[in-house]
Design a protein around this motif. Structure first.
Motif, mmCIF file in Angstrom:
data_model
loop_
_atom_site.group_PDB
_atom_site.id
_atom_site.type_symbol
_atom_site.label_atom_id
_atom_site.label_comp_id
_atom_site.label_asym_id
_atom_site.label_seq_id
_atom_site.Cartn_x
_atom_site.Cartn_y
_atom_site.Cartn_z
ATOM 1 N N ASN A 1 67.136 58.906 -1.596
ATOM 2 C CA ASN A 1 66.963 57.453 -1.758
ATOM 3 C C ASN A 1 66.079 56.822 -0.676
ATOM 4 N N ILE A 2 65.097 57.558 -0.205
ATOM 5 C CA ILE A 2 64.153 57.005 0.765
ATOM 6 C C ILE A 2 62.767 56.891 0.131
ATOM 7 N N VAL A 3 62.154 55.728 0.303
ATOM 8 C CA VAL A 3 60.789 55.495 -0.149
ATOM 9 C C VAL A 3 59.975 55.033 1.060
ATOM 10 N N SER A 4 58.952 55.801 1.420
ATOM 11 C CA SER A 4 58.131 55.464 2.575
ATOM 12 C C SER A 4 56.760 54.980 2.125
ATOM 13 N N PHE A 5 56.327 53.873 2.714
ATOM 14 C CA PHE A 5 55.027 53.283 2.402
ATOM 15 C C PHE A 5 54.052 53.605 3.541
ATOM 16 N N HIS A 6 52.902 54.154 3.215
ATOM 17 C CA HIS A 6 51.961 54.542 4.261
ATOM 18 C C HIS A 6 50.726 53.648 4.312
ATOM 19 N N TRP B 1 65.485 52.573 2.443
ATOM 20 C CA TRP B 1 66.590 53.416 1.973
ATOM 21 C C TRP B 1 67.567 52.527 1.216
ATOM 22 N N TYR B 2 68.130 53.049 0.124
ATOM 23 C CA TYR B 2 69.081 52.272 -0.666
ATOM 24 C C TYR B 2 70.299 53.143 -0.994
ATOM 25 N N SER B 3 71.443 52.515 -1.085
ATOM 26 C CA SER B 3 72.679 53.220 -1.407
ATOM 27 C C SER B 3 72.770 53.460 -2.910
ATOM 28 N N ASN B 4 73.634 54.368 -3.293
ATOM 29 C CA ASN B 4 73.842 54.630 -4.724
ATOM 30 C C ASN B 4 74.380 53.403 -5.438
ATOM 31 N N ASN B 5 75.242 52.649 -4.746
ATOM 32 C CA ASN B 5 75.782 51.417 -5.330
ATOM 33 C C ASN B 5 74.673 50.407 -5.596
ATOM 34 N N PHE B 6 73.721 50.355 -4.675
ATOM 35 C CA PHE B 6 72.603 49.422 -4.854
ATOM 36 C C PHE B 6 71.773 49.829 -6.065
ATOM 37 N N GLU B 7 71.497 51.116 -6.201
ATOM 38 C CA GLU B 7 70.679 51.581 -7.325
ATOM 39 C C GLU B 7 71.376 51.330 -8.663
ATOM 40 N N LYS B 8 72.687 51.537 -8.707
ATOM 41 C CA LYS B 8 73.436 51.294 -9.951
ATOM 42 C C LYS B 8 73.406 49.826 -10.337
ATOM 43 N N SER B 9 73.427 48.947 -9.331
ATOM 44 C CA SER B 9 73.449 47.508 -9.593
ATOM 45 C C SER B 9 72.062 46.961 -9.909
ATOM 46 N N TYR B 10 71.024 47.573 -9.327
ATOM 47 C CA TYR B 10 69.667 47.040 -9.501
ATOM 48 C C TYR B 10 68.693 48.159 -9.880
ATOM 49 N N PRO B 11 68.883 48.802 -11.012
ATOM 50 C CA PRO B 11 68.008 49.921 -11.391
ATOM 51 C C PRO B 11 66.545 49.513 -11.562
ATOM 52 N N LEU B 12 66.283 48.304 -12.071
ATOM 53 C CA LEU B 12 64.910 47.861 -12.263
ATOM 54 C C LEU B 12 64.203 47.621 -10.925
#
Length: 502
Positions: free
Chosen positions: A239-244, A450-461
């Protein structure tokens, strides 16, 4: 001018300079790692130039004999009292200390008056009073003296050196006392606009973590393809997205932080324009706002930080100039997870990060890339050693963020963490070093989410949009609008198009 009078002048000012060295100025140099012979020479030369400039100012004041005989002992005692803490604790005489002295309650201030401090102050007072009494009949200065020419050259030296290297003298005793007192009374460059709208959100159980780094460039993260494994722990996290491709035109903290934490655009650098801080909007929306910082607050963004409902400044009297500065991991001891599902909260960490002197920012266990620097003077170190030391601070950042993420994983809240460095760092490109440089390396700060699994379930879009923008070029404008977008803030106009989640 008579030879005897000239000899008296030289004797008086030479002895006075020696006293100032012992009781005041040497304190600014005693903790410096000189390293090589070249480093010793450069800082020795710097020390001599500082005293030469100081002599110039003192000599001009001494032309007013009565004023000088009263004023100089008082200033000597005041400067000595500051120097004691620089000597013993490597404290920084900055705006934060001046603020503490001028604003702290007397009962708190009395805590600093320990026995060694009082003894040092008594010794300084006795010495300077005896010195002036002993020299009361001596010739101190005269407009007819040839020494006046050297005094004028000394004053000119101050301005020449400061023009060549900003704050070269202003951060050293006794100049630091005067200039940081002036800074304390300066008005901030940014005017904050009050939020009068009925701001609200229907979200709950939301936890936003913002981590503001220091001097971390995007291309030294192995998450972004750097050849060294500077992110051994974060690379194992999900759940990590890095912007370069993040851009900021602001290459030093005093400018970058106010822009990141308000709706000021990177394209709008005009003064006397009102901007809205992130925290004032979130406070209106009933967010619990918390600031945990390991940097002394600067005038340019102090008012923004004070809008947080809770504020903790770790080790506030040791600035980036100190070699005894607390490491960033200490901040995690002050972070307590709030699992109240009806409360939304935002916590901001402000790191000392990868600020020079790099070795001071980490523990010895993180000195993986070797050899490392041994001197604070850049000119006495090889480029490879400097880069090694810098990359070791990235390893420490990796550990810090990983520890924080592991804490956040235990939370039941919908949690998201956004890391953004205030600016990048030049590491020898085009013979430029550190930051506050007009170079692309200083304008490409590291940034990741970084986002938690709970965050992804609540805000998939939102997560889908986040991932889709990983290769996009963005500016530091994103933070203000992205955080408000996460919180689904209503009744406040922000630019959803600037959000990395929209």
């Amino acid at each position: 001018m008579e030879k005897s009078k000239l000899q008296q002048e030289i004797s008086f000012h030479l002895r006075l300079q020696i006293l100032i060295v012992i009781f005041i100025t040497i304190a600014s140099y005693i903790h410096l790692p000189f390293g090589s012979l070249k480093g010793n020479f450069i800082y020795g030369f710097h020390f001599l130039l500082l005293h030469f400039s100081l002599f110039g100012f003192i000599y001009i004041i001494s032309l007013l004999k009565k004023v000088f005989n009263i004023l100089l002992p008082i200033l000597f005692i005041i400067a000595s009292s500051f120097a004691f803490w620089v000597y013993t604790q490597d404290l920084t005489i900055g705006v934060g200390m001046i603020q503490a002295i001028l604003e702290t309650n007397l009962d708190i201030a009395m805590d600093v008056f320990n026995f060694p401090f009082i003894l040092f102050l008594i010794l300084a007072t006795f010495t300077i009073v005896y010195f002036f009494k002993y020299h009361k009949n001596h010739q101190k200065s005269s407009v007819k003296s040839p020494i006046l020419i050297f005094a004028i050259i000394g004053i000119i030296t101050f301005f020449v050196v400061e023009n060549y290297k900003f704050d070269a003298f202003k951060n050293r005793l006794p100049y630091s006392i005067y200039f940081n007192t002036i800074k304390y009374f300066d008005k901030p460059n940014i005017t904050l606009k009050k939020v009068t709208q009925n701001v609200l959100t229907k979200e709950n159980n939301l936890q936003i973590i913002v981590v503001i780094g220091e001097s971390v460039r995007a291309d030294h993260l192995s998450l972004n393809g750097y050849y060294r494994n500077t992110n051994p722990l974060l690379s194992q996290q999900e759940n990590i997205v890095s912007f370069h491709k993040t851009y900021t035109p602001f290459t030093f903290t005093a400018q970058s932080i106010p822009q990141i934490l308000t709706n000021q655009s990177i394209d709008n650098v005009e003064k006397n324009i009102e901007f809205t801080s992130l925290y004032s909007v979130l406070n209106k929306a009933s967010f619990k706002t918390e600031w945990i910082g390991n940097q002394t607050l600067e005038k340019s963004y102090k008012d923004i930080i004070y809008e947080n409902s809770s504020r903790t400044i770790v080790d506030k009297f040791h600035s980036f100039l100190s070699f005894k500065k607390e490491k960033d991991l200490v901040m995690l001891n002050y972070f307590k997870d709030d699992n109240n599902e009806y409360v939304n909260n935002i916590t901001t960490f402000h790191m000392i990060g990868s600020h020079w002197f790099y070795n001071s920012r980490i523990d010895s266990s993180f000195m993986k890339f070797k050899p490392i620097i041994t001197s604070k003077y850049l000119g006495s170190s090889r480029k490879e050693d400097i880069v090694n030391s810098y990359d070791n601070t990235i390893l420490y950042l990796d550990f810090f963020l990983n520890e924080l993420i592991e804490k956040l994983k235990k939370s039941s809240k919908k949690t998201i963490l956004i890391y953004i460095s205030d600016h990048g760092e030049t590491l020898g490109e085009d013979d430029m070093w550190l930051h506050a440089q007009e170079h692309k390396a200083s304008k490409n700060p590291a940034m990741l989410v970084w986002y938690s699994n709970n965050f992804e379930k609540s805000y998939p879009l939102k997560i889908k949009q986040l991932k889709s923008k990983k290769q996009d070029s963005i500016t530091t404008d994103f933070l203000f609008h992205s955080v408000l977008d996460i919180g689904e803030i209503k009744n406040f106009d922000y630019l959803k198009g600037q959000s990395i989640f929209n």
